[in-house]
Design a protein around this motif. Sequence first.
Motif, short mmCIF file in Angstrom:
data_model
loop_
_atom_site.label_atom_id
_atom_site.label_comp_id
_atom_site.label_asym_id
_atom_site.label_seq_id
_atom_site.Cartn_x
_atom_site.Cartn_y
_atom_site.Cartn_z
N LEU A 23 0.83 -1.21 0.00
CA LEU A 23 0.00 0.00 0.00
C LEU A 23 0.86 1.25 0.00
O LEU A 23 0.55 2.24 -0.65
CB LEU A 23 -0.91 0.01 1.23
CG LEU A 23 -2.19 -0.82 1.16
CD1 LEU A 23 -2.84 -0.90 2.53
CD2 LEU A 23 -3.16 -0.25 0.14
N LEU A 24 1.96 1.20 0.74
CA LEU A 24 2.79 2.39 0.90
C LEU A 24 3.57 2.71 -0.36
O LEU A 24 3.77 3.88 -0.71
CB LEU A 24 3.76 2.17 2.07
CG LEU A 24 4.53 3.39 2.57
CD1 LEU A 24 3.57 4.45 3.07
CD2 LEU A 24 5.48 2.99 3.67
N ASN A 25 4.01 1.68 -1.07
CA ASN A 25 4.96 1.89 -2.16
C ASN A 25 4.37 1.91 -3.55
O ASN A 25 5.03 2.39 -4.47
CB ASN A 25 6.06 0.82 -2.10
CG ASN A 25 6.96 0.99 -0.89
OD1 ASN A 25 7.13 2.10 -0.40
ND2 ASN A 25 7.52 -0.09 -0.40
N GLN A 26 3.19 1.40 -3.75
CA GLN A 26 2.64 1.32 -5.10
C GLN A 26 1.66 2.47 -5.34
O GLN A 26 0.72 2.68 -4.59
CB GLN A 26 1.93 -0.02 -5.32
CG GLN A 26 2.92 -1.19 -5.40
CD GLN A 26 2.26 -2.45 -5.94
OE1 GLN A 26 1.19 -2.40 -6.54
NE2 GLN A 26 2.89 -3.58 -5.74
N VAL A 27 1.94 3.21 -6.40
CA VAL A 27 1.08 4.33 -6.77
C VAL A 27 -0.26 3.81 -7.27
O VAL A 27 -0.33 2.81 -7.98
CB VAL A 27 1.76 5.17 -7.87
CG1 VAL A 27 0.80 6.22 -8.42
CG2 VAL A 27 3.01 5.84 -7.32
N SER A 269 8.06 5.44 5.10
CA SER A 269 8.29 4.05 5.50
C SER A 269 8.64 3.98 6.98
O SER A 269 8.14 3.14 7.72
CB SER A 269 9.42 3.44 4.67
OG SER A 269 9.09 3.39 3.31
N GLY A 270 9.53 4.89 7.42
CA GLY A 270 9.93 4.89 8.82
C GLY A 270 8.77 5.19 9.75
O GLY A 270 8.74 4.71 10.88
N TYR A 274 6.87 -1.42 10.16
CA TYR A 274 7.71 -2.00 11.19
C TYR A 274 9.18 -1.85 10.79
O TYR A 274 9.50 -1.61 9.62
CB TYR A 274 7.38 -3.48 11.37
CG TYR A 274 6.00 -3.74 11.93
CD1 TYR A 274 5.66 -3.29 13.19
CD2 TYR A 274 5.04 -4.43 11.19
CE1 TYR A 274 4.39 -3.52 13.71
CE2 TYR A 274 3.78 -4.67 11.69
CZ TYR A 274 3.46 -4.21 12.95
OH TYR A 274 2.21 -4.44 13.46
N LEU A 275 10.06 -1.98 11.76
CA LEU A 275 11.48 -1.70 11.55
C LEU A 275 12.06 -2.46 10.37
O LEU A 275 12.73 -1.88 9.51
CB LEU A 275 12.26 -2.04 12.83
CG LEU A 275 13.78 -1.88 12.74
CD1 LEU A 275 14.17 -0.43 12.47
CD2 LEU A 275 14.45 -2.37 14.02
N GLN A 280 14.22 -2.36 4.88
CA GLN A 280 14.21 -2.91 3.52
C GLN A 280 13.90 -1.83 2.50
O GLN A 280 14.51 -1.76 1.43
CB GLN A 280 13.19 -4.04 3.43
CG GLN A 280 13.07 -4.67 2.02
CD GLN A 280 14.35 -5.34 1.59
OE1 GLN A 280 14.84 -6.26 2.26
NE2 GLN A 280 14.92 -4.90 0.47
N ASP A 281 12.94 -0.96 2.84
CA ASP A 281 12.61 0.14 1.95
C ASP A 281 13.80 1.07 1.74
O ASP A 281 14.05 1.53 0.62
CB ASP A 281 11.43 0.94 2.52
CG ASP A 281 10.11 0.56 1.87
OD1 ASP A 281 10.07 -0.50 1.23
OD2 ASP A 281 9.14 1.31 2.01
#
Length: 307
Positions: A23-27, A269-270, A274-275, A280-281
């Motif tokens: 969810l966070l990374n895909q536009v 991401s941060g 989670y850590l 990884q990001d």
Amino acid sequence: MELKQEMARSLLKTSSLCVRTKLLNQVGLSLYNTSHGFHEEEVKKKLEQFPGGSIDLQKKDNGIGILTLNNPSKKNAFSGVMMLQLLEKVIELENWTEGKGVIVRGAKNTFCSGSDLNAVKGLGTSEDGVALCMFMQNTLTRFMRLPLISVALVQGWALGGGAELTTACDFRLMTPESEIRFVHKEMGIIPSWGGTTRLVEIIGSRQALKVLSGALKLDSKKALNIGMVEDVLQSSDETKSLEEAQEWLQQFVQGPPEVIRALKKSVCSGKELYLEEALQDERDLLGKLWGGPINLEAVAKKGKFNK
């Protein structure tokens, strides 16, 4: 048995992380879908019934966008059509690869007075309210996750949904006579566009309770004192304050868009993952920059400076 339970917990955690990272990374991905009971097209059809105003977007050559809420006859309140247009502009910004920053403002020296009462009255059932909540949570979460450094320029009033919109920005600036007010309690509801969650993150739970209950009125001085805003601008003039806001934002967006956008993604991401997934990001984002033309050019220049 204990081993099986531990494996199950690990699997659930891993699955959750994968979904969150995706969810966070895909536009272009929505926060909600039909599995959550959210039917976006049905909500859009209802919102189309409440016209008025517009959301205007200017994308400048310097990589800064100006997003303007334009409904001055109603103090820039969100009509249904404006809610739809806000999502459209967020999608446009998601795909603006040259973009580095965005300023959110209201036309005619007012930020936003919340939702247009015509839309509020027309969406009167509990089901309508929850559907609208999910639609705007999705839109503002996508805005918050943009790889652009965002600033809310608060001129005049930011009330209700307008106050919630300011919390979706990375930073907030206020003009001297402006005010941020979460007036939801007076309407018999609570913030539902993600405003409470983000407000707690910005100023903490104790201060958030004061603000949401109306016990603490956020004029520019008080907002600055509790860390709600970064700065109070010198001018209340519409044109001059926008110029000030752009100058203020410039300190964050100097440099190539690829690097600025990667920085913003890494911070998101941060904040949200989670850590292990956040690390990884970082690795993935670095892998796209390290050894690339921007990195090599910068290293070469540094070498010259050190001679």
